[in-house]
Every structure is written in C-alpha cells, then in structure tokens.
Design an enzyme around this catalytic site. Structure first.
Site, PDB file in Angstrom:
ATOM      1  N   TYR A 138      31.169  90.563  62.719  1.00  0.00           N
ATOM      2  CA  TYR A 138      29.660  91.107  62.276  1.00  0.00           C
ATOM      3  C   TYR A 138      28.817  89.834  61.691  1.00  0.00           C
ATOM      4  O   TYR A 138      27.705  89.842  61.747  1.00  0.00           O
ATOM      5  CB  TYR A 138      29.636  92.244  61.358  1.00  0.00           C
ATOM      6  CG  TYR A 138      29.503  93.512  62.136  1.00  0.00           C
ATOM      7  CD1 TYR A 138      30.778  93.815  62.521  1.00  0.00           C
ATOM      8  CD2 TYR A 138      28.687  94.314  62.278  1.00  0.00           C
ATOM      9  CE1 TYR A 138      30.880  94.975  63.314  1.00  0.00           C
ATOM     10  CE2 TYR A 138      28.658  95.556  62.810  1.00  0.00           C
ATOM     11  CZ  TYR A 138      30.066  95.869  63.308  1.00  0.00           C
ATOM     12  OH  TYR A 138      30.083  97.123  63.997  1.00  0.00           O
ATOM     13  N   LYS A 197      45.728  94.714  62.037  1.00  0.00           N
ATOM     14  CA  LYS A 197      46.425  94.296  63.166  1.00  0.00           C
ATOM     15  C   LYS A 197      47.302  93.048  62.904  1.00  0.00           C
ATOM     16  O   LYS A 197      46.965  92.034  63.842  1.00  0.00           O
ATOM     17  CB  LYS A 197      45.420  94.210  64.246  1.00  0.00           C
ATOM     18  CG  LYS A 197      45.945  94.263  65.687  1.00  0.00           C
ATOM     19  CD  LYS A 197      46.442  95.529  66.291  1.00  0.00           C
ATOM     20  CE  LYS A 197      46.868  95.082  67.657  1.00  0.00           C
ATOM     21  NZ  LYS A 197      47.721  96.230  68.120  1.00  0.00           N
ATOM     22  N   ASP A 231      45.385 100.527  65.824  1.00  0.00           N
ATOM     23  CA  ASP A 231      45.758 101.446  67.010  1.00  0.00           C
ATOM     24  C   ASP A 231      46.696 102.562  66.602  1.00  0.00           C
ATOM     25  O   ASP A 231      46.314 103.793  66.856  1.00  0.00           O
ATOM     26  CB  ASP A 231      46.088 100.760  68.230  1.00  0.00           C
ATOM     27  CG  ASP A 231      47.519  99.866  68.087  1.00  0.00           C
ATOM     28  OD1 ASP A 231      47.777  99.698  66.672  1.00  0.00           O
ATOM     29  OD2 ASP A 231      48.184  99.311  68.742  1.00  0.00           O
ATOM     30  N   ASP A 255      34.079 100.128  61.828  1.00  0.00           N
ATOM     31  CA  ASP A 255      33.126 100.821  62.648  1.00  0.00           C
ATOM     32  C   ASP A 255      33.652 101.648  63.671  1.00  0.00           C
ATOM     33  O   ASP A 255      33.234 102.668  63.755  1.00  0.00           O
ATOM     34  CB  ASP A 255      32.356  99.627  63.319  1.00  0.00           C
ATOM     35  CG  ASP A 255      31.350 100.205  64.240  1.00  0.00           C
ATOM     36  OD1 ASP A 255      30.476 101.151  63.710  1.00  0.00           O
ATOM     37  OD2 ASP A 255      31.402  99.541  65.474  1.00  0.00           O
ATOM     38  N   ASP A 259      33.959 106.334  63.706  1.00  0.00           N
ATOM     39  CA  ASP A 259      33.383 107.298  64.717  1.00  0.00           C
ATOM     40  C   ASP A 259      34.279 108.302  65.226  1.00  0.00           C
ATOM     41  O   ASP A 259      33.871 109.323  65.399  1.00  0.00           O
ATOM     42  CB  ASP A 259      32.871 106.534  66.161  1.00  0.00           C
ATOM     43  CG  ASP A 259      31.316 105.972  65.822  1.00  0.00           C
ATOM     44  OD1 ASP A 259      30.913 105.907  64.846  1.00  0.00           O
ATOM     45  OD2 ASP A 259      30.690 105.933  66.871  1.00  0.00           O
TER      46      ASP A 259
HETATM   47  C1  IPM Z   1      27.332 101.856  62.211  1.00  0.00           C
HETATM   48  C2  IPM Z   1      26.579 101.333  63.317  1.00  0.00           C
HETATM   49  C3  IPM Z   1      26.099 100.005  63.201  1.00  0.00           C
HETATM   50  C4  IPM Z   1      27.404  99.060  62.878  1.00  0.00           C
HETATM   51  C5  IPM Z   1      25.366  99.273  64.385  1.00  0.00           C
HETATM   52  C6  IPM Z   1      23.860 100.254  64.615  1.00  0.00           C
HETATM   53  C7  IPM Z   1      24.927  97.868  64.128  1.00  0.00           C
HETATM   54  O1  IPM Z   1      27.353 101.552  64.671  1.00  0.00           O
HETATM   55  O2  IPM Z   1      26.766 101.818  61.041  1.00  0.00           O
HETATM   56  O3  IPM Z   1      28.427 102.278  62.259  1.00  0.00           O
HETATM   57  O4  IPM Z   1      27.874  98.614  63.932  1.00  0.00           O
HETATM   58  O5  IPM Z   1      27.698  99.012  61.853  1.00  0.00           O
HETATM   59 MN    MN Z   2      29.322 102.581  64.007  1.00  0.00          MN
END
Ligand code: IPM
Ligand code: MN
Length: 360
Positions: A138, A197, A231, A255, A259
C-alpha cells in the site's frame, strides 16, 4: 464537569451520509445515557467535493483532524471518479498521514444473523483480525517504465521495515492479552496467529516471523503463538473459524481476508473497522464502501456504521456505552431484522437506527 469528546464526522460518498446519520443517532443516545458529551463537526471530504473543487483533501485537513479525539467516517468512493483517486487521495492519505498503523477488524457473528458457513454460529465465528495499515504494497513504492510499449514493466513493491512490523505485532500481542479468548473467558489461552506467506515471500515474511517469535518469546510469553499461510487461512476461515482468536497480518493480506471474514459474519452491512493510531487520532468506519446504487433510498443497512461508532467509544474509553450499543445491536439482529442485506431488512435505514437507539 462532564467529559466531552471532539469528533470529526466525515460522511463521504454514496450511502455514507445515510449510515453516518444513524451512527450519530445511536452515539448521541449513548452519550445522553452514559453522561458524556460528543461535540461533532462534519467535513465534506469525498467525491462530490472533489468533482466540484478539484481538491481531494485541503492542505490543512490533516492538521485540523489531529485536534480531534476521533474520526467517524462513512464511505469514500464515487462512480463519477476513476477508481483509485479518492481511495488513495482521501482514505489512504488519512490512514498514512495520521499514522493509523493498525486496522482492527473483528469478525463476529451476531445472534439471528445468517452466515453462509454451514453449522457455524456465534460461538464459532468470533475472532479479530489486526491488519497492518500503513505499510506493505500500500505504500505505492514502484512505477511503470516503457509505458505503452511491448516491453512495458510495472513494479509494485511490498515494503516493510522492522519498525513497522514490530509496532504492529506489539499492538496485536497487547490486544490478545486484553481481549483474547482467555481474557473473555472463552478459552484456556490467549492466542495470536501470524498470517503470512513464508513459503514464497521469503524476505518480507521472514522479517515478520522472526520479529513475531522474538518479541513474543521475550515480552509476551503468556500469549500462545501460531502461524498460518494466508491461503490456508482462507480455507480455515470457512471450514474451522473457531480455531482463530486474534490474527495479525500484513496490509494487503488483511484487506483480502477481512472481506471474506465480513461475508461469514453476515456481510458488509454489519462489518466495522477501526483505523487506529494508539498514540494519536483514530478513525472508525463501516468497511463496506459507498454502495452507490442504494444511495438516497433509505434501504442501506446502518449497523456496520453503528458498530464502528461502538468501536470508537471503546477506544475513547467509554466501555459501558460501547457495550450498550453492542448489546442493542445484538437484540435488533436477534429479534427484529430479517436480513442484513440492503432492502431486505424489513425496516428502513432510519428505522434500524431508531431500533438500536431506543434500546441503548
Ligand atoms: C478497505 C478498502 C480500502 C483498502 C480501499 C478502498 C483503498 O478496501 O478499507 O478494506 O484497500 O484498504
Ligand atoms: Mn478492503
């Protein structure tokens, strides 16, 4: 004199303002009930402002935000702006400039919430991801050369310093000690697992792994240490989430896996996160994004923003108020809301806010 916290509110784009409104409603109820004040100031940073003025963040924004006790954020992302501009220019810029080096993302299934994981309930889905939040891929280290030619080269580097890795790990060990499963009466040990990893990223995760064991053995011998490849972690998050207590990982891996984690806890409508600078100003947000197609319809789920508000109060030290919000949210998911998805809750956005606020 009652204590008053200065909160910067950044509603942002899309459904951000709608969920922030409900978050404020619940926070205000909690403040009244528990006897503290919230002095909230709104800022218009986001896509609309960018399209109108061409400015992402004013030059004074970061210094001004540093004078607040915390930041409450809705969402950044606008369909009229090319992906990457607002994300990098506002969200990541704030995380970096305010040195919010931790992204704390609990993965917790609330009562009554449907999970796609078969035979798993709130007992099994109950862990926390500590995502490193200012380093790694990042940082934007890299570039493109010979652009537009057949020999074009693109590089984006995963960069970590010992300092960055160690401060993140120390936060995670401290967190595991205070809020791990033993501390919460749910296991015999507080466990911190490093997610990496090491079998391929043999430089960066060698640094992470060595620092993990060195710091852990020396300063946190009471915390059980585990290691998982990223993974395999995805596999276990689906198959055996009950194995996890506190996970710590790099920015990009964090990140991605959060999700997946959010989906297992009922989706983006409920997942909250904190961008934390343990020595500075932290920023709390629903992790779902701006959901432009639902904007202005009063159907988006505000619970993630409400839970982000609870995390904010917890970080400010208002533990009772934070707990009251969490309990209220659990009651609402357990007895009221039909589904966490936008438009399927059985209630509007503002009604969900009311349900939680009444219970607080
Ligand atoms: C999150 C989002 C952000 C990230 C994006 C929008 C830059 O996906 O907060 O997880 O990758 O951190
Ligand atoms: Mn994200």
């Amino acid at each position: 004199m009652k204590k008053t916290y200065k909160i910067a509110v950044l509603p942002g784009d899309g459904t951000g303002p709608e969920v922030v409104r409900e978050g404020r409603k619940v926070l205000t109820a909690a403040a009244a009930k528990f006897g503290f004040g919230l002095d909230m100031t709104e800022f218009d940073f986001g896509g609309e402002r960018y399209l109108r003025t061409g400015e992402l963040l004013p030059a004074t924004a970061v210094d001004e935000l540093k004078t607040f006790d915390a930041i409450f954020l809705g969402a950044i992302g606008h369909p009229g702006v090319k992906p990457g501009i607002l994300e990098k220019g506002i969200l990541l810029q704030l995380r970096f400039d305010l040195d919010q080096y931790i992204n704390l993302r609990p993965v917790r299934l609330y009562p009554g919430v449907e999970t796609p994981l078969k035979n798993k309930g709130p007992e099994q889905i109950d862990y926390v991801v500590v995502r490193e939040n200012t380093g790694g891929i990042y940082t934007g280290t890299g570039g493109i050369s010979m652009k537009g030619t057949p020999h074009e080269v693109a590089v984006q580097s995963m960069v970590y310093s010992r300092h960055q890795v160690e401060r993140c790990l120390r936060y995670a060990f401290e967190y595991a000690r205070k809020f791990g499963k033993k501390a919460r009466g749910k296991a015999d040990a507080n466990t911190l697992a490093l997610v990496g990893k090491t079998n391929v990223l043999t430089y960066v995760f060698d640094l992470w792994e060595r620092t993990f064991h060195e710091v852990g053995a020396r300063d946190y011998p009471d915390i059980k240490r585990e290691y998982y490849h990223v993974d395999a972690t995805c596999m276990y998050m689906v198959k055996s989430p009950e194995w996890f207590d506190v996970l710590v990982t790099s920015n990009m891996f964090g990140d991605i896996i959060t999700d997946l984690g959010a989906e297992t806890q009922g989706g983006m409508g409920i997942a909250a996160g904190g961008n934390i600078n343990p020595n500075g100003v932290s920023m709390f947000e629903p992790i779902g994004g701006s959901a432009p197609k639902y904007t202005g319809m009063n159907i988006i789920n505000p619970l993630a923003a409400i839970c982000a508000g609870a995390m904010m109060l917890e970080t400010l030290g208002e533990f009772k108020a934070a707990e009251a919000i969490e309990t209220a949210v659990k009651e609402v998911t357990g007895t009221k809301i039909k589904s966490l998805s936008a438009g399927k809750m059985g209630y509007s956005t503002s009604e969900v806010g009311d349900l939680v606020a009444e219970r607080v």
